[in-house]
Design an enzyme around this catalytic site. Structure first.
Site, PDB file in Angstrom:
ATOM      1  N   GLU A  36       0.851  -1.202   0.000  1.00 18.81           N
ATOM      2  CA  GLU A  36       0.000   0.000   0.000  1.00 18.81           C
ATOM      3  C   GLU A  36       0.883   1.247   0.000  1.00 18.81           C
ATOM      4  O   GLU A  36       1.869   1.319   0.731  1.00 18.81           O
ATOM      5  CB  GLU A  36      -0.891   0.015   1.228  1.00 18.81           C
ATOM      6  CG  GLU A  36      -1.930  -1.086   1.211  1.00 18.81           C
ATOM      7  CD  GLU A  36      -3.003  -0.841   2.245  1.00 18.81           C
ATOM      8  OE1 GLU A  36      -4.043  -0.276   1.889  1.00 18.81           O
ATOM      9  OE2 GLU A  36      -2.779  -1.200   3.412  1.00 18.81           O
ATOM     10  N   HIS A  80      -7.376 -10.731   5.049  1.00 20.13           N
ATOM     11  CA  HIS A  80      -7.356 -10.685   3.577  1.00 20.13           C
ATOM     12  C   HIS A  80      -6.335 -11.649   2.970  1.00 20.13           C
ATOM     13  O   HIS A  80      -6.622 -12.366   2.015  1.00 20.13           O
ATOM     14  CB  HIS A  80      -7.022  -9.272   3.084  1.00 20.13           C
ATOM     15  CG  HIS A  80      -7.852  -8.209   3.716  1.00 20.13           C
ATOM     16  ND1 HIS A  80      -9.171  -8.392   4.022  1.00 20.13           N
ATOM     17  CD2 HIS A  80      -7.558  -6.940   4.095  1.00 20.13           C
ATOM     18  CE1 HIS A  80      -9.643  -7.276   4.568  1.00 20.13           C
ATOM     19  NE2 HIS A  80      -8.687  -6.392   4.626  1.00 20.13           N
TER      20      HIS A  80
HETATM   21  C1  BG6 Z   1      -8.710  -2.803   5.158  1.00 19.20           C
HETATM   22  C2  BG6 Z   1      -7.634  -2.342   6.097  1.00 19.20           C
HETATM   23  O1  BG6 Z   1      -9.295  -3.977   5.625  1.00 19.20           O
HETATM   24  O2  BG6 Z   1      -8.156  -3.058   3.886  1.00 19.20           O
HETATM   25  C3  BG6 Z   1      -6.938  -1.122   5.553  1.00 19.20           C
HETATM   26  O3  BG6 Z   1      -8.199  -2.028   7.360  1.00 19.20           O
HETATM   27  C4  BG6 Z   1      -6.440  -1.383   4.156  1.00 19.20           C
HETATM   28  O4  BG6 Z   1      -5.849  -0.747   6.385  1.00 19.20           O
HETATM   29  C5  BG6 Z   1      -7.562  -1.934   3.288  1.00 19.20           C
HETATM   30  O5  BG6 Z   1      -5.956  -0.168   3.622  1.00 19.20           O
HETATM   31  C6  BG6 Z   1      -7.036  -2.361   1.940  1.00 19.20           C
HETATM   32  O6  BG6 Z   1      -8.114  -2.655   1.120  1.00 19.20           O
HETATM   33  P1  BG6 Z   1      -7.971  -2.539  -0.454  1.00 19.20           P
HETATM   34  O7  BG6 Z   1      -9.279  -3.041  -0.968  1.00 19.20           O
HETATM   35  O8  BG6 Z   1      -7.704  -1.090  -0.752  1.00 19.20           O
HETATM   36  O9  BG6 Z   1      -6.820  -3.396  -0.811  1.00 19.20           O
END
Ligand code: BG6
Length: 656
Positions: free
Chosen positions: A242, A266
């Site tokens: 990220e 995730h």
């Molecule tokens: C969330 C986390 O579950 O997922 C965040 O709490 C993170 O910290 C986000 O940024 C990332 O999701 P995506 O869909 O942008 O990959």
């Protein structure tokens, strides 16, 4: 016969028919004035409505502590800067669809400590059910602080929300527990009042098309499954990178960290999809059984194994190019100034079953890194080089299958092809599938399919209680070890980097490296490649090899004969002349080392990393091939040689 498509779960859709709409229901959202509702839930409902997938017998009742009238709630959700007009994901905004949806949004404030308020909510739901003829179906969505999940489930039951005709289901947002013990306790609290088949624990990664496609890809393509095991796969890398930092979420994040925030949920979900055994069918429990079985086969580490197999990081304050200092994690509002919370983690897991025994599964995720990108790299075992002895081929690369989850969405297979010409030369090439090229679809929030599936009673995309606990079991020893052993070296990585050095050392010890998937978009951000031919960028993405150098480490030595050039992704290096003087400092986006491969001389200067530096390396064979194929790149190199070293070369010399 129309072609049959299987939607996640048990629904069979005939491509010549319309997809059925969501089932009728009243959706009750707790936490309706919060961020999730306006950013994701309402835009998801709007997308469903735009695609004709939202039942006409649908109504929404939002609730929260904030005192609002239904009219004020509408206004909030419709507003330019806070509502649907800001957060919708369509190319154009359809007023008529929105107006129809907005007319079905209602609001009533409530205090969850007041049983009278629960009665009031229940009366309101019953009334909406009559008005919209929703058949008694109620979908309760808990988008509140996780500390309220348990008591909300209890109070909803006590207030009679499980009574009457129709189905009653509860979607519970993440995080489900903060460790194994709290997750078990929450499961007990929830299941004391509701049946497991009424509980839909959400993980928004399962709403992503590219994640769902992992199953479709594996089980509908006969050619990959026979290879999907320890005999053919060398290692698997899961990378969730990220670019954003913790921002305004310090209060939540400091009690969480990346292991809880990204990995336990995730990433373990993706791991389960990628590595589980084929399910007996696409029925929800068939898939969920296999996922749970897979997670239960992941080795649970002892403390010394955690120390060996996992590393963590935290970003520090970083000096920007313009001279301003960008604050580090510890300076984030609502974060403890001595915080030991990890904003980065990388590790190696093993799945102790017949299929995966001994195959390292690497995972890596962090905030404030060099790019936003989620990808899974499956690296196959190499073909034997012996066959190529007595040919110009020096090495054979491994085949890699890359699942680009986001923002690039697609699948790529890397293999080698013969370079055209009289000699036997090999070059890495790829086959690519891009969602954008193959399908004409709108961008979704990921929540559409979750809401849709829940109204249809399809729990495939939601976590069962045992799966959540299995995931916590893997994470728990790592959390415990990190709690007992603080990280004195924090902060240990800079913003915009690939993370701390320890992460690359973890793989180096195994004779491997992380695949930093450089996309053409990322290369385009570098001044050297701005407005370059997409073919050139594509060739480069495949040829670049990542390395990391610690501050003070020598990258090149004057006088050495090496066959590589370097591109700085992040950090700074110093160019040192024969007297030991630093004559220049190079930074992000700069290249070096090209001169000695351009004119085949020994290195004319020494290069030392000034800070922790992330670099892409381009070998001579790839460099020359790219020069040949892309005259534009050759022009750029000639310019660099002239400007930096006052060397004038002809194109012919360059290509020779
Ligand atoms: C969330 C986390 O579950 O997922 C965040 O709490 C993170 O910290 C986000 O940024 C990332 O999701 P995506 O869909 O942008 O990959």
């Amino acid at each position: 016969m129309p072609e049959t498509i299987h939607f996640p779960g048990t629904h069979e859709i005939h491509s010549t028919n319309l997809i059925p709409s969501s089932a009728p229901c009243v959706m009750l959202i707790f936490g309706a004035t919060g961020d999730l509702t306006k950013r994701l839930l309402i835009p998801a409902l709007y997308n469903l409505a735009c695609d004709g997938l939202l039942s006409d017998n649908f109504a929404l009742l939002g609730t929260g502590r904030t005192q609002l009238t239904t009219e004020a709630f509408h206004e909030h959700m419709s507003s330019e800067d806070q509502g649907i007009r800001k957060f919708h994901t369509r190319n154009t905004f359809d007023e008529a669809v929105w107006n129809k949806l907005a007319s079905r949004l209602h609001y009533v404030s409530s205090n969850i400590d007041d049983p009278e308020d629960f009665k009031k909510l229940r009366d309101q739901v019953v009334q909406l059910d009559k008005q919209y003829q929703a058949g008694g179906n109620v979908l309760m969505y808990l988008a509140t602080s996780p500390s309220l999940f348990g008591q909300l489930c209890a109070k909803l039951r006590q207030a009679g929300f499980n009574d009457g005709p129709g189905w009653k289901r509860i979607i519970i947002e993440k995080p489900f527990g903060t460790d194994l013990e709290s997750a078990r306790k929450l499961n007990q609290e929830v299941l004391a009042h509701w049946e497991e088949n009424q509980i839909y624990r959400i993980d928004h990664y399962l709403g992503k098309e590219t994640v769902q496609n992992l199953l479709a890809f594996r089980f509908s393509n006969g050619m990959f499954e026979p290879l999907w095991n320890k005999n053919n796969i060398d290692n698997i890398q899961f990378n969730v990178c990220e670019e954003v930092d913790v921002g305004s979420r310090g209060g939540y994040y400091d009690g969480s960290g990346v292991l809880r925030d990204m990995m336990q949920n995730h990433m373990f979900q993706m791991l389960a999809y990628l590595c589980m055994e084929p399910p007996a069918s696409f029925a929800a429990d068939s898939i969920r059984n296999e996922k749970a079985k897979l997670l239960n086969s992941v080795r649970i580490f002892k403390p010394e194994e955690v120390a060996r197999n996992f590393v963590r990081g935290q970003y520090g304050a970083t000096l920007q190019h313009n001279g301003t200092l960008k604050s580090g994690y510890r300076e984030t509002p609502n974060v403890n100034p001595q915080s030991n919370t990890e904003t980065f983690a990388a590790g190696k897991l093993y799945i102790d079953n017949w299929r995966w025994e001994g195959v390292p599964i690497y995972l890596r995720s962090g905030k404030a890194l060099w790019k936003r990108g989620t990808e899974i790299v499956v690296e196959f075992k190499k073909a034997p080089i012996a066959l190529f002895h007595n040919t110009p081929v020096e090495r054979v690369s491994s085949n890699r299958l890359i699942f680009n989850i986001q923002p690039v969405q697609g699948i790529e297979l890397l293999f080698q092809a013969k370079v055209p010409g009289p000699l036997l030369g090999l070059q890495k090439v790829d086959m690519r599938f891009s969602y954008g090229d193959a399908f004409n679809v709108s961008r979704y929030t990921g929540y559409e399919v979750m809401i849709y599936a829940c109204t249809n009673g399809d729990a495939t995309l939601f976590s069962r209680g045992d799966l959540v606990e299995a995931a916590w079991k893997i994470a728990q020893p790592i959390l415990d070890y990190w709690k007992d052993n603080l990280a004195p070296e924090f902060p240990n990585y800079t913003r915009g980097s690939w993370g701390p050095k320890e992460a690359s050392e973890l793989l180096k010890r195994d004779g491997r490296h992380w695949y930093e998937v450089a996309t053409t978009e990322i290369l385009e951000r570098l001044p050297l490649f701005k407005d370059s031919d997409p073919l050139l960028l594509n060739s480069l993405t495949m040829a670049l090899r990542p390395i990391t150098a610690s501050a003070g480490e020598f990258i090149l030595h004057r006088g050495a004969l090496t066959k590589e050039m370097y591109l700085i992704s992040h950090g700074e290096v110093e160019i040192i002349d024969s007297t030991g003087q630093v004559i220049e400092t190079l930074r992000e986006g700069d290249v070096f080392g090209e001169i000695s491969i351009l004119i085949a001389t020994t290195r004319i200067a020494t290069v030392r990393a000034k800070t922790l530096t992330d670099l892409f390396v381009l070998g001579k064979a790839d460099f020359c091939r790219i020069l040949r194929d892309h005259p534009q790149f050759a022009e750029t190199m000639l310019k660099v040689a002239k400007e930096r070293y006052s060397i004038t070369l002809s194109k012919e010399q360059l290509m020779s």
